[in-house]
Design a protein around this motif. Structure first.
Motif, mmCIF file in Angstrom:
data_model
loop_
_atom_site.group_PDB
_atom_site.id
_atom_site.type_symbol
_atom_site.label_atom_id
_atom_site.label_comp_id
_atom_site.label_asym_id
_atom_site.label_seq_id
_atom_site.Cartn_x
_atom_site.Cartn_y
_atom_site.Cartn_z
ATOM 1 N N ASP A 40 0.714 -1.198 -0.001
ATOM 2 C CA ASP A 40 0.017 -0.127 0.074
ATOM 3 C C ASP A 40 0.998 1.241 -0.068
ATOM 4 O O ASP A 40 0.239 2.374 0.091
ATOM 5 C CB ASP A 40 -0.871 0.237 1.169
ATOM 6 C CG ASP A 40 -0.076 0.068 2.499
ATOM 7 O OD1 ASP A 40 1.098 -0.486 2.423
ATOM 8 O OD2 ASP A 40 -0.713 0.444 3.638
ATOM 9 N N ARG A 41 2.034 1.290 -0.082
ATOM 10 C CA ARG A 41 2.946 2.362 -0.138
ATOM 11 C C ARG A 41 4.284 2.191 -0.901
ATOM 12 O O ARG A 41 5.032 1.087 -0.851
ATOM 13 C CB ARG A 41 3.237 2.837 1.267
ATOM 14 C CG ARG A 41 4.010 2.026 2.245
ATOM 15 C CD ARG A 41 3.957 2.563 3.556
ATOM 16 N NE ARG A 41 4.615 1.883 4.444
ATOM 17 C CZ ARG A 41 4.314 1.051 5.687
ATOM 18 N NH1 ARG A 41 2.807 1.057 5.860
ATOM 19 N NH2 ARG A 41 4.914 0.460 6.419
ATOM 20 N N PRO A 42 4.657 3.221 -1.578
ATOM 21 C CA PRO A 42 5.992 3.270 -2.144
ATOM 22 C C PRO A 42 7.275 3.455 -1.170
ATOM 23 O O PRO A 42 6.999 3.427 -0.143
ATOM 24 C CB PRO A 42 5.869 4.567 -3.102
ATOM 25 C CG PRO A 42 5.079 5.576 -2.274
ATOM 26 C CD PRO A 42 4.023 4.525 -1.502
ATOM 27 N N GLU A 172 8.935 18.357 -4.906
ATOM 28 C CA GLU A 172 9.105 17.541 -5.999
ATOM 29 C C GLU A 172 8.965 16.090 -5.232
ATOM 30 O O GLU A 172 8.733 15.086 -5.861
ATOM 31 C CB GLU A 172 10.316 17.685 -6.618
ATOM 32 C CG GLU A 172 10.354 19.096 -7.279
ATOM 33 C CD GLU A 172 9.587 19.078 -8.613
ATOM 34 O OE1 GLU A 172 9.221 17.872 -9.255
ATOM 35 O OE2 GLU A 172 8.759 19.936 -8.729
ATOM 36 N N LEU A 173 9.394 15.948 -4.177
ATOM 37 C CA LEU A 173 9.606 14.619 -3.381
ATOM 38 C C LEU A 173 8.133 14.219 -3.277
ATOM 39 O O LEU A 173 7.838 12.902 -3.351
ATOM 40 C CB LEU A 173 10.272 14.632 -1.932
ATOM 41 C CG LEU A 173 10.914 13.599 -1.619
ATOM 42 C CD1 LEU A 173 11.858 12.978 -2.606
ATOM 43 C CD2 LEU A 173 11.772 13.741 -0.187
ATOM 44 N N VAL A 174 7.225 14.990 -2.834
ATOM 45 C CA VAL A 174 5.990 14.847 -2.549
ATOM 46 C C VAL A 174 5.278 14.173 -3.663
ATOM 47 O O VAL A 174 4.608 13.240 -3.828
ATOM 48 C CB VAL A 174 5.196 15.960 -1.906
ATOM 49 C CG1 VAL A 174 3.462 15.728 -2.067
ATOM 50 C CG2 VAL A 174 5.454 16.120 -0.546
ATOM 51 N N LYS A 175 5.571 15.127 -4.971
ATOM 52 C CA LYS A 175 4.814 14.486 -6.202
ATOM 53 C C LYS A 175 5.441 13.170 -6.616
ATOM 54 O O LYS A 175 4.749 12.585 -6.952
ATOM 55 C CB LYS A 175 5.220 15.523 -7.266
ATOM 56 C CG LYS A 175 4.841 15.345 -8.563
ATOM 57 C CD LYS A 175 5.356 16.509 -9.678
ATOM 58 C CE LYS A 175 4.904 16.150 -11.011
ATOM 59 N NZ LYS A 175 5.333 17.157 -11.855
ATOM 60 N N ALA A 176 6.833 12.763 -6.395
ATOM 61 C CA ALA A 176 7.293 11.717 -6.651
ATOM 62 C C ALA A 176 6.781 10.622 -6.006
ATOM 63 O O ALA A 176 6.499 9.329 -6.518
ATOM 64 C CB ALA A 176 8.757 11.760 -6.591
ATOM 65 N N ILE A 177 6.257 10.922 -4.563
ATOM 66 C CA ILE A 177 5.973 10.018 -3.540
ATOM 67 C C ILE A 177 4.593 9.470 -4.210
ATOM 68 O O ILE A 177 4.286 7.900 -4.182
ATOM 69 C CB ILE A 177 5.906 10.390 -2.372
ATOM 70 C CG1 ILE A 177 7.455 10.455 -1.787
ATOM 71 C CG2 ILE A 177 5.078 9.461 -1.280
ATOM 72 C CD1 ILE A 177 7.614 11.092 -0.514
ATOM 73 N N HIS A 178 3.797 10.299 -4.416
ATOM 74 C CA HIS A 178 2.328 10.118 -4.962
ATOM 75 C C HIS A 178 2.260 9.439 -6.281
ATOM 76 O O HIS A 178 1.481 8.479 -6.344
ATOM 77 C CB HIS A 178 1.535 11.430 -4.983
ATOM 78 C CG HIS A 178 1.197 12.022 -3.798
ATOM 79 N ND1 HIS A 178 0.876 11.315 -2.746
ATOM 80 C CD2 HIS A 178 1.125 13.495 -3.333
ATOM 81 C CE1 HIS A 178 0.320 12.381 -1.707
ATOM 82 N NE2 HIS A 178 0.730 13.528 -1.907
ATOM 83 N N GLN A 179 2.956 9.740 -7.215
ATOM 84 C CA GLN A 179 3.374 9.194 -8.429
ATOM 85 C C GLN A 179 3.559 7.829 -8.310
ATOM 86 O O GLN A 179 2.915 6.854 -8.792
ATOM 87 C CB GLN A 179 4.349 10.100 -9.454
ATOM 88 C CG GLN A 179 4.279 9.567 -10.819
ATOM 89 C CD GLN A 179 5.304 10.642 -11.375
ATOM 90 O OE1 GLN A 179 4.702 11.342 -12.378
ATOM 91 N NE2 GLN A 179 6.424 10.613 -11.241
ATOM 92 N N ALA A 180 4.502 7.461 -7.608
ATOM 93 C CA ALA A 180 5.241 6.099 -7.286
ATOM 94 C C ALA A 180 3.992 5.155 -6.553
ATOM 95 O O ALA A 180 3.586 4.083 -6.747
ATOM 96 C CB ALA A 180 6.381 5.953 -6.317
#
Length: 242
Positions: A40-42, A172-180
């Motif tokens: 459930d999580r990257p 950018e880190l938040v965006k990458a986490i959500h994307q992954a």
């Protein structure tokens, strides 16, 4: 040692070999890498080594600093992995590192989301190859030459995004986490790599890290100076929504 053979290739979309055995920092027992992932999580993955005298500490400190500024939390929204490239390092040493960084993060309840892994040379090499993490041992030394950065991985263990350097923009880190987290792939980023080498007291020469750090520091200083000049000329503006 050839610095050209050290770096991080962007293998976006690459599936990590989750069957590779690694020892965790909790019980020191070997488990397949996939056992540490949660469906459930990257995850954010850093490769380096625990006793690195220079760059690894800077990278991890930079990561933790960014993590304290974002709403997603370790152990809830994503996990953090630090995988040692030194097959001689122990799970006990990993546990000490974990304790230090969980304390630095300031949220002891997130300890279950931090994983400091050690493994055999075979496992380390296979994972490094999949990630694109190219490093070398420094001759006549117990140290390694390696690049700085991190990899954002999906819950299924596919590479989604790379970040280079020692500072990681929170947005950018938040965006990458959500994307992954949605099993999506990010775009390749511009390479800006710092290399960790070694100081040679005989020849009085520094390794690549110092020179690269000076270059990056000078560039960032100029950028920030330009930003403040433009902002002052334009007058006060609105904050950007997160």
């Amino acid at each position: 040692m050839d610095p050209q053979r050290v770096g991080i290739d962007q293998n976006i979309g690459q599936q990590l070999p989750l069957n590779l055995p690694f020892r965790d920092d909790e019980d020191g027992q070997e488990h397949p890498l996939g056992d540490y992932f949660r469906s459930d999580r990257p995850a954010i993955m850093v490769m380096g080594y625990f006793e690195c005298p220079q760059l690894c500490t800077v990278v991890m400190n930079g990561l933790v600093e960014s993590l304290t500024e974002i709403k997603p939390r370790v152990g809830t929204s994503f996990d953090v992995f630090f995988v040692s490239i030194d097959p001689n390092e122990t799970a006990k040493l990993g546990a000490k590192k974990k304790h230090s960084y969980v304390k630095l993060y300031g949220k002891p309840e997130t300890a279950h989301g931090w994983h400091f892994l050690t493994g055999s040379q075979k496992s380390i090499s296979a994972l490094a190859q999949a990630i694109g993490f190219r490093y070398q041992t420094i001759p006549n030394s117990t140290q390694f030459a390696h690049a700085s950065g991190l990899t954002v991985v999906t819950p299924k263990g596919k590479i989604s995004q790379y970040f280079y350097g020692i500072e990681f923009p929170p947005k950018e880190l938040v965006k990458a986490i959500h994307q992954a987290g949605e099993e999506k792939e990010g775009n390749k980023v511009k390479e800006l790599i710092l290399l960790c080498c070694q100081y040679n007291p005989i020849h009085g020469q520094y390794g690549m890290i110092i020179w690269r750090t000076l270059q990056v520091g000078a560039a960032m200083t100029l950028l920030w100076l330009a930003f403040f000049i433009v902002r002052n000329l334009r007058g006060p503006g609105k904050e950007v929504a997160s």
